[in-house]
Write a protein that holds these residues in place. Structure first.
Motif, PDB file in Angstrom:
ATOM      1  N   GLN A  72      36.043  -9.576   6.122  1.00  0.00           N
ATOM      2  CA  GLN A  72      35.843 -10.351   7.339  1.00  0.00           C
ATOM      3  C   GLN A  72      36.379  -9.586   8.548  1.00  0.00           C
ATOM      4  O   GLN A  72      37.305  -8.780   8.427  1.00  0.00           O
ATOM      5  CB  GLN A  72      36.566 -11.700   7.232  1.00  0.00           C
ATOM      6  CG  GLN A  72      36.009 -12.621   6.159  1.00  0.00           C
ATOM      7  CD  GLN A  72      36.827 -13.895   6.034  1.00  0.00           C
ATOM      8  OE1 GLN A  72      37.881 -13.907   5.412  1.00  0.00           O
ATOM      9  NE2 GLN A  72      36.338 -14.963   6.637  1.00  0.00           N
ATOM     10  N   PHE A  73      35.802  -9.888   9.719  1.00  0.00           N
ATOM     11  CA  PHE A  73      36.244  -9.263  10.959  1.00  0.00           C
ATOM     12  C   PHE A  73      36.563 -10.330  11.993  1.00  0.00           C
ATOM     13  O   PHE A  73      35.883 -11.358  12.082  1.00  0.00           O
ATOM     14  CB  PHE A  73      35.155  -8.343  11.527  1.00  0.00           C
ATOM     15  CG  PHE A  73      34.868  -7.136  10.673  1.00  0.00           C
ATOM     16  CD1 PHE A  73      35.724  -6.041  10.693  1.00  0.00           C
ATOM     17  CD2 PHE A  73      33.762  -7.102   9.844  1.00  0.00           C
ATOM     18  CE1 PHE A  73      35.478  -4.934   9.902  1.00  0.00           C
ATOM     19  CE2 PHE A  73      33.501  -5.997   9.053  1.00  0.00           C
ATOM     20  CZ  PHE A  73      34.356  -4.904   9.078  1.00  0.00           C
ATOM     21  N   SER A  74      37.572 -10.059  12.794  1.00  0.00           N
ATOM     22  CA  SER A  74      37.919 -10.941  13.907  1.00  0.00           C
ATOM     23  C   SER A  74      37.248 -10.431  15.180  1.00  0.00           C
ATOM     24  O   SER A  74      36.695  -9.315  15.211  1.00  0.00           O
ATOM     25  CB  SER A  74      39.439 -10.958  14.104  1.00  0.00           C
ATOM     26  OG  SER A  74      39.888  -9.684  14.555  1.00  0.00           O
ATOM     27  N   GLY A  75      37.343 -11.219  16.234  1.00  0.00           N
ATOM     28  CA  GLY A  75      36.808 -10.779  17.512  1.00  0.00           C
ATOM     29  C   GLY A  75      37.500  -9.524  18.007  1.00  0.00           C
ATOM     30  O   GLY A  75      36.873  -8.631  18.581  1.00  0.00           O
ATOM     31  N   ASP A  76      38.809  -9.427  17.770  1.00  0.00           N
ATOM     32  CA  ASP A  76      39.559  -8.237  18.174  1.00  0.00           C
ATOM     33  C   ASP A  76      39.091  -7.012  17.397  1.00  0.00           C
ATOM     34  O   ASP A  76      39.055  -5.895  17.933  1.00  0.00           O
ATOM     35  CB  ASP A  76      41.060  -8.443  17.948  1.00  0.00           C
ATOM     36  CG  ASP A  76      41.671  -9.400  18.964  1.00  0.00           C
ATOM     37  OD1 ASP A  76      41.049  -9.621  20.026  1.00  0.00           O
ATOM     38  OD2 ASP A  76      42.770  -9.910  18.696  1.00  0.00           O
ATOM     39  N   ASP A  77      38.746  -7.215  16.125  1.00  0.00           N
ATOM     40  CA  ASP A  77      38.225  -6.107  15.328  1.00  0.00           C
ATOM     41  C   ASP A  77      36.934  -5.566  15.936  1.00  0.00           C
ATOM     42  O   ASP A  77      36.747  -4.350  16.039  1.00  0.00           O
ATOM     43  CB  ASP A  77      37.943  -6.559  13.890  1.00  0.00           C
ATOM     44  CG  ASP A  77      39.204  -6.848  13.096  1.00  0.00           C
ATOM     45  OD1 ASP A  77      40.231  -6.212  13.375  1.00  0.00           O
ATOM     46  OD2 ASP A  77      39.152  -7.717  12.209  1.00  0.00           O
ATOM     47  N   VAL A  78      36.047  -6.479  16.312  1.00  0.00           N
ATOM     48  CA  VAL A  78      34.767  -6.073  16.903  1.00  0.00           C
ATOM     49  C   VAL A  78      35.001  -5.273  18.177  1.00  0.00           C
ATOM     50  O   VAL A  78      34.409  -4.214  18.390  1.00  0.00           O
ATOM     51  CB  VAL A  78      33.887  -7.308  17.199  1.00  0.00           C
ATOM     52  CG1 VAL A  78      32.641  -6.899  17.989  1.00  0.00           C
ATOM     53  CG2 VAL A  78      33.476  -7.997  15.907  1.00  0.00           C
ATOM     54  N   THR A  79      35.885  -5.777  19.029  1.00  0.00           N
ATOM     55  CA  THR A  79      36.193  -5.086  20.285  1.00  0.00           C
ATOM     56  C   THR A  79      36.702  -3.674  20.021  1.00  0.00           C
ATOM     57  O   THR A  79      36.289  -2.711  20.683  1.00  0.00           O
ATOM     58  CB  THR A  79      37.248  -5.874  21.081  1.00  0.00           C
ATOM     59  OG1 THR A  79      36.717  -7.163  21.418  1.00  0.00           O
ATOM     60  CG2 THR A  79      37.618  -5.145  22.368  1.00  0.00           C
TER      61      THR A  79
END
Length: 217
Positions: A72-79
């Motif tokens: 899974q990825f968080s929004g911070d990961d995507v950024t």
């Protein structure tokens, strides 16, 4: 016998990877050895080898004493992932526009011809990744390519979520053709503007998708 077992395990691993890239597994979903073995008709030890390989490659994660799960990825990961992508790809684009060969990039675009229809997101995602990898390779910097490789699994997993953003695969292909045309024209300013829009569009969609609580991988 050992060679045959490894060959089957590799085939199972490839099949599971394709399913992940096609978005067939929701975020955090368990990927049990027993289920994989039953679903694909292989021995459990073979399924375990395949699952372990996907864990090693970063597609799956497994906590001690638990089954493997889809990453899974968080929004911070995507950024952060897209921040690194810009550092790598913008440098590669500038390098290609200064005189690098675009032959490999043009060849990679042909992979979109392998897409059977708009439901074949797996092939579309592979074509997308092949294009961007070819651009980085065209910069002729082993270290730049190596750096891109370190985030390639994360990029490929996030591609599964973009399926909803491109109901028509031809739209995705046309975007990449526009990027290639800018490279061929050796117009760095235009190419970087197009790349900025292309990556920001994907990042914004993914950020909204994850921030909105939709299933993510």
């Amino acid at each position: 016998m050992t060679i045959d077992t490894v060959t089957v395990a590799d085939a199972v691993r490839s099949r599971l990877e394709r399913s992940l890239l096609a978005g067939d597994y929701p975020a955090g979903a368990e990927v049990r050895d027993t289920h994989v073995a039953q679903q694909l008709g292989v021995a459990r030890p073979t399924a375990r080898v395949a699952v372990q390989a996907l864990i090693a490659d970063g597609f799956l994660v497994r906590e001690s004493g638990r089954s493997a799960r889809v990453r899974q990825f968080s929004g911070d990961d995507v950024t952060d992932i897209f921040r690194v992508r810009r550092l790598i790809e913008f440098e590669a684009v500038a390098s290609v526009c200064r005189g690098g060969s675009t032959a490999g990039v043009a060849a990679s675009l042909n992979k979109f011809a392998d897409v059977k229809d708009d439901r074949d997101w797996e092939s579309a995602a592979q074509a997308d990744m092949a294009f961007h990898s070819a651009v980085v390779a065209a910069a002729d910097s082993p270290r730049l390519s190596s750096l891109f490789q370190t985030i390639s699994t994360e990029i490929r997993l996030l591609m599964a979520l973009l399926r909803a953003h491109y109901p028509r695969i031809s739209t995705l292909r046309d975007e990449h053709l526009e990027l290639l045309n800018a490279l061929d024209a050796r117009d760095a300013d235009l190419a970087l503007r197009l790349w900025t829009v292309h990556l920001e569009d994907a990042e914004t969609f993914l950020g909204q998708r994850i921030g909105g609580g939709a299933p993510t991988i």
